[in-house]
Design an enzyme around this catalytic site. Sequence first.
Site, PDB file in Angstrom:
ATOM      1  N   GLY A   1       0.295  -1.066  -0.178  1.00 24.80           N
ATOM      2  CA  GLY A   1       0.236  -0.251   0.257  1.00 24.80           C
ATOM      3  C   GLY A   1       0.857   1.184   0.442  1.00 24.80           C
TER       4      GLY A   1
ATOM      5  N   GLN B   1       3.220  10.030   1.547  1.00 19.46           N
ATOM      6  CA  GLN B   1       4.788   9.935   1.643  1.00 19.46           C
ATOM      7  C   GLN B   1       5.294   9.500   0.410  1.00 19.46           C
ATOM      8  OE1 GLN B   1       2.686   5.249   2.016  1.00 19.46           O
ATOM      9  NE2 GLN B   1       4.968   5.188   3.430  1.00 19.46           N
TER      10      GLN B   1
ATOM     11  N   CYS C   1       6.749   0.192   7.487  1.00 20.38           N
ATOM     12  CA  CYS C   1       6.200   0.983   6.086  1.00 20.38           C
ATOM     13  C   CYS C   1       7.709   2.201   5.597  1.00 20.38           C
ATOM     14  CB  CYS C   1       6.104   1.900   7.279  1.00 20.38           C
ATOM     15  SG  CYS C   1       4.867   3.338   6.109  1.00 20.38           S
ATOM     16  N   LEU C   2       7.031   1.444   3.736  1.00 21.97           N
ATOM     17  CA  LEU C   2       7.808   2.190   3.162  1.00 21.97           C
ATOM     18  C   LEU C   2       8.681   3.401   3.648  1.00 21.97           C
ATOM     19  CD1 LEU C   2       6.313   1.482   0.182  1.00 21.97           C
ATOM     20  CD2 LEU C   2       8.028  -0.023   1.018  1.00 21.97           C
TER      21      LEU C   2
ATOM     22  N   HIS D   1      -3.394   1.781   8.027  1.00 23.41           N
ATOM     23  CA  HIS D   1      -2.629   1.644   8.136  1.00 23.41           C
ATOM     24  C   HIS D   1      -2.421   3.258   7.328  1.00 23.41           C
ATOM     25  CE1 HIS D   1       2.267   1.292   8.034  1.00 23.41           C
ATOM     26  NE2 HIS D   1       2.176   2.326   7.229  1.00 23.41           N
ATOM     27  N   GLU D   2      -2.881   2.943   5.686  1.00 23.75           N
ATOM     28  CA  GLU D   2      -2.617   4.496   5.168  1.00 23.75           C
ATOM     29  C   GLU D   2      -3.558   5.193   5.156  1.00 23.75           C
ATOM     30  OE1 GLU D   2      -0.272   3.753   2.946  1.00 23.75           O
ATOM     31  OE2 GLU D   2       0.373   1.372   3.394  1.00 23.75           O
TER      32      GLU D   2
ATOM     33  N   HIS E   1      -1.824   7.672   6.749  1.00 22.97           N
ATOM     34  CA  HIS E   1      -0.648   8.827   6.521  1.00 22.97           C
ATOM     35  C   HIS E   1      -1.702   9.437   6.378  1.00 22.97           C
ATOM     36  CE1 HIS E   1       2.798   6.334   6.345  1.00 22.97           C
ATOM     37  NE2 HIS E   1       2.087   4.987   5.619  1.00 22.97           N
TER      38      HIS E   1
HETATM   39 ZN   LIG Z   1       3.431   3.252   6.475  1.00 22.85          ZN
END
Ligand SMILES: [Zn+2]
Length: 185
Positions: free
Chosen positions: A46, A51, A95-96, A137-138, A141
């Site tokens: 995701g 991000q 998380c990226l 999670h997304e 963000h």
């Molecule tokens: Zn993340």
Amino acid sequence: MPLRPVLHFPDRRLREVSKPIEAVTDEIRALARDMLDVMYDEPGIGLAAPQLGFPVRLVVVDVAWTEEGAEKSPRILVNPEIVHAEGTLTWNEGCLSVPDFQAEVERAERVRLRASDLDGNALELEAEGLEAVCFQHELDHLDGVLFIDRISRLKRSIYVRKRMKQLRQGDEAGSQPASEDARQG
Ligand SMILES: [Zn+2]
């Protein structure tokens, strides 16, 4: 065109509250394509627009795809909102935007979401397990929230200290790839 870089903690832009998308313009469509390219390249399951440094309420998710070759079946969600959540589960998240760290986070087990697609059609989705975790999670963000905000203060401070040391040493390139059990978004 080179892929857009993913912002990493502690970049302040990850802390902004993203704005609703009033109209799906060509720029938004191009951003969605860029987000998919980055998500599959990293790989992640995701990605949220902030991000990549765009504070708009757009996320992409594909929990089924793996590098070994499952079909790509991305969901692209414009202005997603959780309208119902139930149950709890604990998931080992990464998380990226939070390099080299995973931790268990408590989330709702099932969620119902409302969103639009890129053509302006209203969507209502239900998800459970990994997909429900990924949506939560997304969507976090979009409100400037990272999964490390949802763990104990002690664990967070250990990570933050390690991360700051890593940055002082200029070790950004030394990031470990994601392990299979905690795929990232
Ligand atoms: Zn993340």
